[in-house]
Design a protein around this motif. Structure first.
Motif, short mmCIF file in Angstrom:
data_model
loop_
_atom_site.label_atom_id
_atom_site.label_comp_id
_atom_site.label_asym_id
_atom_site.label_seq_id
_atom_site.Cartn_x
_atom_site.Cartn_y
_atom_site.Cartn_z
N GLU A 433 9.70 -0.23 -0.26
CA GLU A 433 8.31 -0.65 -0.38
C GLU A 433 7.37 0.55 -0.34
N VAL A 434 7.65 1.47 0.58
CA VAL A 434 6.82 2.68 0.67
C VAL A 434 6.85 3.42 -0.66
N GLN A 435 8.04 3.52 -1.23
CA GLN A 435 8.16 4.22 -2.50
C GLN A 435 7.35 3.52 -3.59
N ARG A 436 7.46 2.22 -3.61
CA ARG A 436 6.76 1.44 -4.63
C ARG A 436 5.25 1.65 -4.50
N ARG A 437 4.77 1.59 -3.26
CA ARG A 437 3.32 1.73 -3.04
C ARG A 437 2.84 3.13 -3.38
N ALA A 438 3.67 4.10 -2.99
CA ALA A 438 3.28 5.48 -3.26
C ALA A 438 3.15 5.69 -4.76
N MET A 439 4.08 5.12 -5.50
CA MET A 439 4.02 5.22 -6.95
C MET A 439 2.75 4.57 -7.47
N ASN A 440 2.40 3.48 -6.82
CA ASN A 440 1.26 2.70 -7.27
C ASN A 440 -0.06 3.44 -7.12
N ILE A 441 -0.10 4.41 -6.21
CA ILE A 441 -1.35 5.14 -6.00
C ILE A 441 -1.80 5.81 -7.29
N ARG A 442 -0.85 6.25 -8.05
CA ARG A 442 -1.19 6.97 -9.28
C ARG A 442 -1.66 6.05 -10.40
N MET A 443 -1.52 4.77 -10.19
CA MET A 443 -1.85 3.85 -11.27
C MET A 443 -3.35 3.57 -11.30
N MET A 444 -3.90 3.52 -12.49
CA MET A 444 -5.30 3.15 -12.61
C MET A 444 -5.48 2.22 -13.81
N ILE A 629 8.74 8.19 -13.18
CA ILE A 629 10.07 7.63 -13.02
C ILE A 629 10.63 7.27 -14.39
N ILE A 630 11.86 7.65 -14.64
CA ILE A 630 12.50 7.18 -15.86
C ILE A 630 13.88 6.68 -15.52
N GLU A 722 17.58 5.07 -11.83
CA GLU A 722 16.17 5.43 -11.92
C GLU A 722 15.98 6.77 -11.25
N ILE A 723 15.28 7.66 -11.91
CA ILE A 723 15.11 8.97 -11.32
C ILE A 723 13.63 9.35 -11.32
N VAL A 724 13.29 10.15 -10.34
CA VAL A 724 11.93 10.66 -10.24
C VAL A 724 11.92 12.04 -10.89
N ILE A 725 11.12 12.19 -11.92
CA ILE A 725 11.13 13.46 -12.64
C ILE A 725 10.36 14.53 -11.88
N LYS A 726 10.96 15.67 -11.78
CA LYS A 726 10.28 16.81 -11.18
C LYS A 726 10.27 17.95 -12.18
N SER A 727 9.29 18.78 -12.03
CA SER A 727 9.23 19.95 -12.90
C SER A 727 10.22 20.99 -12.39
N LEU A 728 10.78 21.74 -13.30
CA LEU A 728 11.67 22.83 -12.88
C LEU A 728 10.85 24.02 -12.40
N GLY A 729 9.56 23.94 -12.56
CA GLY A 729 8.72 25.04 -12.12
C GLY A 729 8.51 26.04 -13.23
N GLU A 730 7.51 26.88 -13.04
CA GLU A 730 7.12 27.79 -14.11
C GLU A 730 8.24 28.79 -14.45
#
Lengths: 770, 164
Positions: A433-444, A629-630, A722-730
């Motif tokens: 649930e925490v994960q779901r909500r945290a994801m939801n913060i970015r939604m507009m 997430i993809i 389901e995976i959370v995409i992260k950047s590999l960094g510069e």
């Protein structure tokens, strides 16, 4: 000004806040935030006597408010002036009839502002943070202004919208005042005065006023941009002279005040029969202060009811709407009076159709309403640095992984203790649930993005003599903030395209037997875990023959290329393709549909076209809900694990020897169901050792991207997750073949493949390659 | 370089003199403690294809993905087996984009030494025109030499195009 300017910057900010709050107060009543400010203010007053008086006054006002007393406007203006340091020791007696003193004060203020354009007192290196704050805040308010004023144009009786616009201007004025931005302050002040009359029903919102407000907001926007530029090191330059604008506003205000009477009959004469009965109710309404406010919004209702029989057949035709609009009785005319002046058919049917559209789709209707209402209490949201959000997301991701590691621990997994099992299950639920909500913060909601285009449609259609009615649906649909931002450009371009190429001139439309007013519909909806944004016009539609000929000319296809209609439509996304006979300033700004497609594909979306010649075109943009997430296929090559995004996978199979086809000895292809696909061996691309060179021991993944398909040979498939995409960094930003990485269930990192790049890149020739 | 170190020493007093000493094969290196975020035990490193040989790959540092370098490869030292002492030293780098973390595999960390500026000699000139690019200087401590690393240079990762 000077009094507060001398105190600490925090005091300035607080005062600016209070100024805004005072306005809010007047309209909405105090919220919890207000109380917080009062406490802060009290604390400040203890430290600095300059605030003692403000605090006292604020408390008194809060008390009045909490006792349910209607606080008159006058003390507030005084309050605001005081905060600005304009000494004014006398506390106003309970306000008499609001109209007179307010007007008196206005004229005084006008006289003050009418002096030659004042120079800004702002020092750009003094208070960069405050200025930056001003820029972001103003931009938000300007966006709100645009949105609300366009809503007002459609339905001038919406009092909440007037309040919202008023508030936005007021806040900008306050902020600008503290920063010494006289130009902005002056314009904002004048508009505020005008709107003040409007919200007290002394002035009826007309097209002229809408235009003026928009013009003013453009001036403010230009100024804000100038300041923003200065903050980013550009030459601040001088504030644009606002004298002319100020004068116009003052004149319009004056004229509007003297008579909603004088200006409106003028409009009526031009639009004779339809609007004729209108002035009467309008005039009656104007002086009657409060009561008509309630009646006004009710006005469109009867129209909608009359239209109801037609309503279910929304798509049938726009013709009946016009017929309905023409003989419409007085209340309807009242709405369209201001709009009729210039827009006539364009704006006039809007309220009617908006209402009509609403009928068959109650859900869609409620959403925009709710959105409008939601935007009222400004204090309901806070602004957060996205970096902080990302950190939160990281930690939440870690927590989910830690939880998963814990529950897979053999000791835990083998335990029989019912309580521990229960507790762990609870932990798993909460973590999820925490994960779901945290994801939801970015939604507009997508609404603001649509609103941004409403003005564009209005401007462009006017400028090009086209009559367009914009319908919005599903504004409440939420999507990831990044996607919303990235979608802005493609959407803008597609709307321009629709206006320029899709929609015909009123004459052409009439000749084709269509409603001269075209309909452009923007909508968004969720569809099986995706978002579909559609841009639909009832214009001339795509002509497959013309597109094909054009593609032929451009060498994109050959004479004997056999294409389905869908494939032909897709040709418009090819680079260098443009069917526009001439380049206008609407489209053809160097952005082609190919760029639109690229943008959308970068967002892992795709565009689908439906079009019928002569009937119209609909573009469907399919987008993922979030970029974060993809779904990925975890595959293995040798000792390495990689992730292939599911959206780029068409199918997967274990090949048989006869499927492998060699071309010129070096290149390989896979023959599948009569189609040949190029074969790419991932280990050769990356220069790593596979488990086996024999493709029949491994798997081939049929990948799709950038309009082509190919087979990727891998050793094995581990699973789909389901995976959370992260950047590999510069550090690895220019690494080809990878789009990022993800932390897998065991805490290790899996690299996410970019199949398009992998297809294009050469084989690695390192020593490890077999 | 010694002068730079000197200035820093004045500003930050003792802390800047403190160096973490770690070993790679036979040689001992020092990195200013100020630049070090933490030392973590060896963990599985995900190799990133198409990168320079000295880039071991990436690790997951509590949700953050950070690159890890193999300094042995960078200094052309022979490759060695991992032991229980093998660890990853995580270093902070100040970049234009803000602070960035990057790890380096070390055979083991031994101690934190306070090195006085007078014990530091400038990086050596071997007379062949190429001085050692990654060194800030050399410190003599108890008769042994520790090579002090310039973290900005040693942890700089060339763009992948430049590799070949």
């Amino acid at each position: 000004m000077s009094a507060t300017k001398n105190t600490a910057p925090v005091a300035d900010q607080l005062a600016a806040r209070l100024d805004e709050l005072a306005t809010l107060w007047m309209v909405d009543g105090p919220g919890s935030l207000t109380e917080q400010r009062l406490i802060q203010l009290a604390a400040l007053a203890q430290k600095d006597p300059a605030f003692a008086e403000i605090a006292k006054r604020a408390n008194a006002l809060a008390n009045d408010r909490s006792k349910g007393k209607m606080v008159a406007e006058e003390p507030f203006t005084a309050f605001q002036r005081l905060m600005r340091g304009e000494a004014e020791p006398v506390v106003q007696a309970p306000a008499p009839a609001p109209a007179a003193p307010a007007a008196a004060q206005t004229t005084a203020a006008v006289a003050m502002e009418e002096e030659p354009m004042e120079e800004d007192e702002v020092a750009f290196d003094d208070d960069p943070e405050m200025l930056a704050g001003f820029v972001t805040e103003s931009q938000e308010h300007l966006a709100a202004i645009e949105e609300q004023i366009l809503a007002l144009e459609r339905d001038p009786s919406q009092l909440p919208a007037v309040h919202a616009v008023f508030r936005a201007f007021h806040t900008i004025k306050g902020l600008a005042g503290f920063l010494g931005l006289k130009g902005v302050q002056g314009v904002a002040h004048e508009v505020e005065t005008l709107l003040d009359h409007a919200r007290n029903s002394r002035v009826q919102i007309s097209v002229e006023i809408v235009d003026l407000v928009l013009e003013s907001s453009e001036y403010l926007q230009a100024e804000v941009n100038r300041i923003n530029g200065a903050l980013n090191g550009a030459d601040p330059g001088k504030a644009k002279n606002n004298r002319a604008l100020l004068r116009t506003i003052a004149t319009v205000t004056q004229r509007a005040l003297e008579g909603g009477a004088t200006s409106e009959p003028a409009a009526v004469e031009k639009t004779a029969p339809v609007a004729a009965p209108a002035p009467a109710p309008v005039k009656e309404e104007t002086p009657a202060a409060l009561t008509p406010k309630i009646e006004a919004p009710a006005a469109p209702a009867p129209v909608a009811k009359e239209d109801e029989p037609v309503a279910p057949a929304v798509s049938a035709s726009t013709a009946p709407k016009v017929e309905a609009a023409a003989p419409a009785p007085a209340p309807k005319a009242e709405i369209s009076v201001p709009a009729a002046l210039e827009l006539k058919a364009e704006a006039a049917p809007t309220p009617a159709t908006a209402q009509k559209k609403v009928e068959p789709e109650p859900a869609a209707a409620i959403a925009p309403q709710a959105a409008v209402n939601k935007s009222e209490p400004i204090s309901a949201s806070i602004r957060i640095d996205t970096a902080k959000l990302d950190q939160l997301m990281d930690m939440v991701g870690e927590m989910v992984i830690a939880q998963s590691i814990l529950s897979h621990n053999p000791i835990v997994a083998n335990n029989r203790d019912a309580r521990l099992i229960g507790d762990l299950a609870q932990l798993a639920r909460i973590t999820g649930e925490v994960q779901r909500r945290a994801m939801n913060i970015r939604m507009m909601p997508i609404g603001p993005l649509f609103q941004k285009n409403a003005k564009l449609v209005r401007d462009l259609s006017r400028r090009h003599g086209k009559q367009v009615e914009l319908l919005l649906a599903g504004e409440g649909t939420e999507l990831d903030k990044t996607i919303a931002e990235e979608l802005s450009d493609p959407l803008l371009h597609m709307i321009r395209n629709a206006l320029d190429h899709g929609i015909e001139t009123p004459q052409e439309r009439a000749a084709a037997g269509k409603n001269p007013t075209a309909t452009l519909r923007l909508s968004a909806e969720h569809e099986s875990g995706k978002i579909v944004v559609s841009i639909s016009d009832d214009g001339r539609g795509l002509n497959p023959d013309k597109i094909f000929r054009k593609a032929l000319e451009r060498g994109l296809v050959t004479e004997d290329t056999q294409l389905t209609e869908t494939e032909i439509f897709q040709l418009i996304f090819s680079p260098g393709f443009s069917t526009a006979e001439k380049i206008t300033d609407i489209s053809g700004r160097g952005v082609g549909m190919d760029v639109v497609r690229k943008h959308v594909e970068n967002l892992r979306g795709h565009i689908q076209i439906e079009s019928e010649l002569g009937k119209g075109t609909t573009f469907y943009i399919h987008l993922p809900l979030t970029l974060a997430i993809i779904e990925g296929l975890v595959i293995v090559v040798g000792d390495h694990r990689y992730i292939i995004p599911v959206f780029s996978v068409r199918e997967m199979l274990r090949p048989t020897p006869e499927m492998l086809v060699r071309v010129q000895g070096t290149e390989e292809m896979i023959l599948m169901r009569g189609n040949l696909y190029p074969l790419v061996r991932l280990h050769r691309r990356f220069g790593i050792k596979p488990r086996s060179e024999d493709i029949c021991q491994g798997l081939v993944v049929v990948c799709e991207g950038a309009g082509r398909q190919f087979c990727l040979h891998v050793d094995d498939l581990l699973g789909r997750q389901e995976i959370v995409i992260k950047s590999l960094g510069e550090t690895f930003s220019d690494n080809t073949g990878l789009t990022g990485c993800a932390i897998l269930g065991d805490g290790r990192i899996g690299l996410i493949l970019d199949v398009v790049q992998i297809f294009k890149m050469p084989n690695e020739t390192g020593e490890e390659a077999a | 370089m010694a002068i730079k170190n000197n200035n820093q020493a004045k500003q930050v007093a003792d802390t800047s003199r403190k160096h973490l000493i770690f070993s790679l094969g036979e040689e001992e290196f020092g990195i200013q403690v100020l630049n070090i975020k933490e030392i973590i035990q060896m963990q599985e490193i995900t190799a990133v294809p198409k990168t320079a040989v000295y880039v071991k790959g990436v690790i997951n540092l509590r949700g953050q993905v950070i690159p890890v370098l193999d300094l042995s490869a960078r200094f052309n030292l022979p490759q060695r087996q991992y032991t229980p002492h093998t660890c990853i030293v995580v270093v902070r780098l100040a970049t234009s984009m803000g602070e960035r973390l990057i790890g380096a595999v070390a055979d083991g960390v031994s101690e934190v030494l306070s090195i006085a500026e007078e014990d530091i000699e400038p990086s050596p000139d071997f007379g062949n025109g190429a001085s050692v690019p990654y060194l800030l200087g050399m410190a003599k401590v108890r008769g042994k030499v520790k090579l002090l690393l310039d973290t900005d240079k040693v942890f700089y990762i060339e763009a992948s195009q430049d590799i070949n």
